[in-house]
Design an enzyme around this catalytic site. Structure first.
Site, short mmCIF file in Angstrom:
data_model
loop_
_atom_site.label_atom_id
_atom_site.label_comp_id
_atom_site.label_asym_id
_atom_site.label_seq_id
_atom_site.Cartn_x
_atom_site.Cartn_y
_atom_site.Cartn_z
N THR A 126 0.86 -1.18 0.00
CA THR A 126 0.00 0.00 0.00
C THR A 126 0.89 1.23 0.00
OG1 THR A 126 -0.15 -0.33 2.40
CG2 THR A 126 -2.06 -0.99 1.08
N SER A 154 5.74 -1.31 -0.77
CA SER A 154 5.30 -0.75 -2.04
C SER A 154 6.40 0.05 -2.72
CB SER A 154 4.09 0.17 -1.80
OG SER A 154 3.75 0.88 -2.98
N TYR A 178 6.60 -2.50 -10.12
CA TYR A 178 5.95 -2.26 -11.41
C TYR A 178 7.02 -2.29 -12.51
CZ TYR A 178 1.80 -0.57 -8.91
OH TYR A 178 0.70 -0.46 -8.10
N THR A 204 3.47 -6.59 -9.80
CA THR A 204 2.06 -6.22 -9.93
C THR A 204 1.72 -6.06 -11.40
OG1 THR A 204 2.06 -5.17 -7.76
CG2 THR A 204 0.31 -4.52 -9.28
N LYS A 276 1.30 -10.61 -8.67
CA LYS A 276 0.13 -10.08 -7.96
C LYS A 276 -0.85 -9.49 -8.97
CE LYS A 276 -1.13 -6.56 -4.51
NZ LYS A 276 -1.96 -5.69 -5.36
N HIS A 300 -6.61 -5.67 -6.81
CA HIS A 300 -6.03 -4.37 -6.43
C HIS A 300 -6.97 -3.61 -5.50
CE1 HIS A 300 -2.38 -2.15 -7.90
NE2 HIS A 300 -2.95 -1.18 -7.21
N ILE A 334 -10.33 -8.72 3.55
CA ILE A 334 -10.16 -9.42 4.82
C ILE A 334 -10.33 -8.42 5.97
CG2 ILE A 334 -8.51 -10.63 6.31
CD1 ILE A 334 -7.87 -10.85 2.67
N ARG A 335 -11.30 -8.69 6.83
CA ARG A 335 -11.58 -7.79 7.94
C ARG A 335 -11.68 -8.50 9.29
NH1 ARG A 335 -10.28 -5.13 4.34
NH2 ARG A 335 -11.30 -3.29 3.42
#
Length: 405
Positions: A126, A154, A178, A204, A276, A300, A334-335
């Site tokens: 992130t 990231s 990237y 990614t 990913k 994403h 996912i929480r």
């Protein structure tokens, strides 16, 4: 009992050898603490709010971050259908608990790419953590090091890869990459992180172009002047007249990226390559054929193609296609600890969380990220026990069914 003491008490009870019947003692004590803090729930001011679940951190972050920052983190593409379905999809999955299984001792440890982690949750890549907390990615790195889990750093970090390693030298890290029009940019990053001891590259592949995030456009989102994409510091100074997109010049990403670039990446590094952004069994098979070491099933966070499947809904087909030849992971939506359990039951080796980590940062920096992760770990261990699983190896597809509603 203060809330900080309560949290450490929770950790003590829910370690790998803790009797599950002791949960009742802890729950009674926590309930007492929550009653004392109930005025916070009614909106009154108090010293500290009881953070019981991940949505508590979400509410805190929404209240305390600026609108533009909150919108950036919360954004989905277009109408946000895929972003929202990432959450709803987990609610369509039901657990089939087994009973009388002697769950007095439990163990959440597992391995990813041959390295042991304390439980099967990691931090997804992130961007821009300094928007949420002044220490940014260094705070995230320290939290993941303390809990012994994987942190995917990231490319778009507001701390450099060197600063992140210095902050948490013993942390287990992968690096998200990237492919740029200028391949030298990507190649230089690869060599930097390999030299710093990062353990894998996470390529990614779902961003040939950036998705349309309407609120970012309305807000004319850009990094504040005091923050930079630190891994590219100084690289683009000569191009100050070029429009920016998320901290670097627009049109820097290469839309011509193809499977041949996986071979190119493998030719310049010895690090494992994990892809990913795969959502179909056809691309999963191609990934195996191209010799990658892992797949992260991901849309994403719903920020790219709106209308695609929820990540968890795509997982089973991909796991069945791969058939154990490489490891499969999943992110998006996912929480709760039971969400982690459901993903593992469908074949994921590990799950990765994105937005909840940022909410933890917004709450209390490193301590907030640790609390988010510890809550997930506690919930996962409890869900395992209540489902009759003593360790990760006992989690399988017989544990779940899909709602008929």
């Amino acid at each position: 009992m203060t809330l900080s003491h309560e949290r450490s008490h929770t950790v003590g009870l829910l370690n790998s050898s803790a009797p599950v019947h002791m949960l009742g003692v802890w729950q009674e004590e926590r309930h007492s603490a929550e009653i004392k803090m109930s005025s916070c729930r009614e909106g009154a001011h108090c010293a500290e709010m009881a953070m019981v679940c991940l949505t508590d951190f979400e509410e805190y972050a929404k209240e305390h971050l600026s609108k533009a920052t909150w919108d950036y983190y919360a954004a989905g593409a277009d109408e946000c259908c895929t972003r929202d379905d990432n959450l709803l999809a987990y609610k369509r999955i039901r657990l089939r608990p087994r009973i009388l299984r002697d769950v007095s001792v439990s163990d959440t440890r597992t391995t990813v790419q041959g390295t042991e982690i304390s439980f099967p949750v990691g931090i997804a890549p992130t961007a821009f953590h300094c928007l949420a907390w002044h220490e940014g990615e260094t705070a995230t790195a320290r939290a993941t090091e303390a809990l012994n889990i994987c942190y995917i750093t990231s490319t778009y970090s507001t701390c450099s890869v060197e600063e992140i390693v210095a902050a948490a030298p013993n942390g287990y890290r992968w690096f998200q990459l990237y492919v740029y029009r200028d391949r030298k940019l990507s190649e230089q990053l690869v060599h930097r992180v390999e030299g710093l001891g990062y353990k894998a590259l996470v390529l990614t592949v779902d961003v040939p172009y950036t998705g349309k995030r309407r609120n970012d456009i309305r807000n004319q989102f850009k990094l504040p002047p005091h923050l930079k994409v630190k891994n590219f510091e100084g690289v683009f100074q000569q191009e100050t007249t070029v429009p920016e997109e998320y901290g670097i010049p627009a049109n820097t990403l290469d839309p011509s990226i193809s499977w041949k670039d996986v071979y190119w990446l493998q030719s310049i590094t010895r690090l494992p390559v994990i892809i990913k952004g795969i959502l179909t069994k056809e691309d999963a098979e191609l990934a195996v054929e191209h010799g990658v070491q892992g797949i992260i099933v991901s849309n994403h966070g719903g920020r790219q193609l709106d209308g695609g499947p929820a990540s968890i809904d795509a997982l089973a087909d991909i796991v069945d296609t791969v058939q154990g030849r490489i490891e499969v992971y999943v992110d998006g939506g996912i929480r709760t600890g039971s969400d982690v359990l459901k993903a593992l039951a469908l074949g994921a080796r590990c799950v990765f969380i994105g937005r909840p980590a940022v909410w933890g940062l917004a709450y209390k920096g490193e301590e907030g990220v640790r609390e988010v992760l510890q809550i997930l770990n506690d919930e996962f261990r409890l869900s395992m026990a209540l489902s009759g699983c003593r360790n990760v190896a006992e989690i399988n597809r017989n544990l779940i069914q899909f709602s008929k509603l």
